[in-house]
Design a protein around this motif. Structure first.
Motif, PDB file in Angstrom:
ATOM      1  N   PRO A 162       0.833  -1.211   0.000  1.00 36.41           N
ATOM      2  CA  PRO A 162       0.000   0.000   0.000  1.00 36.41           C
ATOM      3  C   PRO A 162       0.862   1.254   0.000  1.00 36.41           C
ATOM      4  CG  PRO A 162       0.101  -0.906   2.196  1.00 36.41           C
ATOM      5  CD  PRO A 162       0.837  -1.869   1.298  1.00 36.41           C
ATOM      6  N   ARG A 174       1.326   4.156   1.905  1.00 31.46           N
ATOM      7  CA  ARG A 174       0.929   4.417   3.288  1.00 31.46           C
ATOM      8  C   ARG A 174       0.220   5.748   3.499  1.00 31.46           C
ATOM      9  NH1 ARG A 174       6.605   2.394   5.382  1.00 31.46           N
ATOM     10  NH2 ARG A 174       6.351   0.246   4.739  1.00 31.46           N
ATOM     11  N   LEU A 175       0.727   6.785   2.908  1.00 32.83           N
ATOM     12  CA  LEU A 175       0.156   8.099   3.185  1.00 32.83           C
ATOM     13  C   LEU A 175      -0.988   8.458   2.238  1.00 32.83           C
ATOM     14  CD1 LEU A 175       3.415  10.084   3.904  1.00 32.83           C
ATOM     15  CD2 LEU A 175       1.801   9.116   5.533  1.00 32.83           C
ATOM     16  N   PRO A 221      -3.909   3.937   1.673  1.00 36.65           N
ATOM     17  CA  PRO A 221      -3.523   2.628   2.200  1.00 36.65           C
ATOM     18  C   PRO A 221      -4.486   1.493   1.836  1.00 36.65           C
ATOM     19  CG  PRO A 221      -4.325   4.041   3.956  1.00 36.65           C
ATOM     20  CD  PRO A 221      -4.233   4.883   2.729  1.00 36.65           C
TER      21      PRO A 221
END
Length: 82
Positions: A33, A35-36, A39
């Motif tokens: 994913p 992340r920021l 996700p």
């Protein structure tokens, strides 16, 4: 190696196909994913393996009693991209 013995009129090694000799290899590919940003766009290969395992376990009650289904999870480490 697997060794087994079945009573028969003579000793010999047979090289025939049977249900006991089928092997199927599956490869599952995940996606890391972001992340920021988002996700929820990640895809877990392990989740896919677990879902397939559950499906096979439900299949067991619908196949003949003499049939055997076994599995092994191999090469499950994956790798980290940096």
């Amino acid at each position: 190696m697997a060794l087994t013995w079945h009573p028969f009129t003579h000793n010999t090694v047979l090289s025939i196909q049977s249900l006991a000799n089928y092997q199927i290899y599956y490869k599952f590919h995940g996606k890391a994913p972001m992340r920021l940003l988002c996700p929820i766009l990640g895809r877990s290969a392990l989740d896919a393996v677990e879902l397939m395992n559950v499906g096979v376990n439900y299949l067991r009650e619908h196949i003949i009693q003499e049939a055997r289904v076994h599995y092994a999870v191999t090469n499950s480490g994956g790798f980290l991209l940096m």
